[in-house]
Design an enzyme around this catalytic site. Structure first.
Site, short mmCIF file in Angstrom:
data_model
loop_
_atom_site.label_atom_id
_atom_site.label_comp_id
_atom_site.label_asym_id
_atom_site.label_seq_id
_atom_site.Cartn_x
_atom_site.Cartn_y
_atom_site.Cartn_z
N ASP A 1 -21.99 -2.26 -7.18
CA ASP A 1 -21.77 -2.73 -5.81
C ASP A 1 -20.97 -1.76 -4.96
OD1 ASP A 1 -19.29 -3.25 -7.24
OD2 ASP A 1 -18.70 -4.44 -5.50
N ASP B 1 -22.02 -3.09 -13.59
CA ASP B 1 -20.62 -3.18 -13.23
C ASP B 1 -20.22 -4.65 -13.32
OD1 ASP B 1 -18.08 -2.44 -11.94
OD2 ASP B 1 -18.93 -3.41 -10.17
N ASP C 1 -16.85 -6.54 -11.66
CA ASP C 1 -16.31 -7.15 -10.44
C ASP C 1 -17.17 -6.80 -9.23
OD1 ASP C 1 -13.00 -7.84 -10.96
OD2 ASP C 1 -14.04 -6.59 -12.40
#
Length: 226
Positions: free
Chosen positions: A171, A9, A11
């Protein structure tokens, strides 16, 4: 045989984009005649996109925000964000080392993000690492996006990887749910933008620094290099 692959991922996982996104949010709020946002209160919404950040900032002040106004402010936000990238954004500590380690170990690398593709490519180019990825797939690359498992599996295929020899790193619950739906092991980082501890979402494992992710760990999770 297709190469094993490590998919990340963007961001909150690969890069700390929050400072720039919050700057663009405050620019947007100034345009709307509203004071700056509380960065601690809104940091957990960073991974949900500009629209959600604007909505939360208005809700915090109990200001009404109708859809046309939200569309206008989202455009102001994006214009500011794109014009200033990569700005203050930086890779999280150890990220480049992990990418080099995985690449040297025979892994293809890819990004699977709900950020728009062109914006993601531009940001990664600004950080000097776009060229190391075999695919950079965003929210508009396909007709589906995370948490749809196809966003991840099609990213892997586009990168020339093998879904049966893949690991994802993310995250958020969205990343974890996506990987689980695809039947792919997922490493969760605990320094990103999740509003709840990522361990609650039952990832394959949780790390606090990219230095904890060794080729041995990737192999044990099922993505053997070569």
């Amino acid at each position: 045989m297709p190469r094993p692959i490590l998919v990340l991922d963007l961001d909150g996982t690969l890069a700390d984009t929050a400072p720039d996104l919050l700057d663009s949010l405050n620019h947007c709020l100034e345009h709307a005649g509203i004071g700056p946002a509380d960065p601690l209160a809104l940091r957990t919404y960073v991974g949900n996109g500009a629209r959600v950040m604007i909505e939360r900032a208005f809700e915090a002040r109990r200001h009404r925000l109708d859809p046309p106004r939200l569309d206008e402010l989202q455009a102001v936000f994006l214009q500011h964000y794109i014009a200033n990238m990569p700005g203050k954004t930086a890779l999280f500590p150890g990220a480049r080392g992990l990418l080099d380690r995985a690449s040297d170990g025979g892994f293809a690398l890819a990004v699977c993000t709900n950020k728009m593709e062109a914006m993601s490519v531009r940001l990664l180019e600004g950080l000097g690492i776009a060229g190391i990825f075999s695919a950079i797939c965003g929210a508009d690359t396909f007709s589906f996006r995370k948490p749809d498992a196809r966003h991840l599996t099609e990213t892997i295929r586009l990168a020339g990887g093998d879904p049966d020899r893949a690991v994802m790193i993310g995250d958020s619950r969205t990343d974890i749910d996506t990987a689980k739906a695809a039947g792919i092991p997922v490493i969760a980082v605990d320094f990103g933008y999740s509003d709840r501890p990522v361990v609650e979402f039952d990832p394959s494992c949780v790390v606090s620094h990219f230095d904890e992710i060794s080729l041995d760990l990737l192999s044990r999770l099922g993505a053997k290099g070569g």
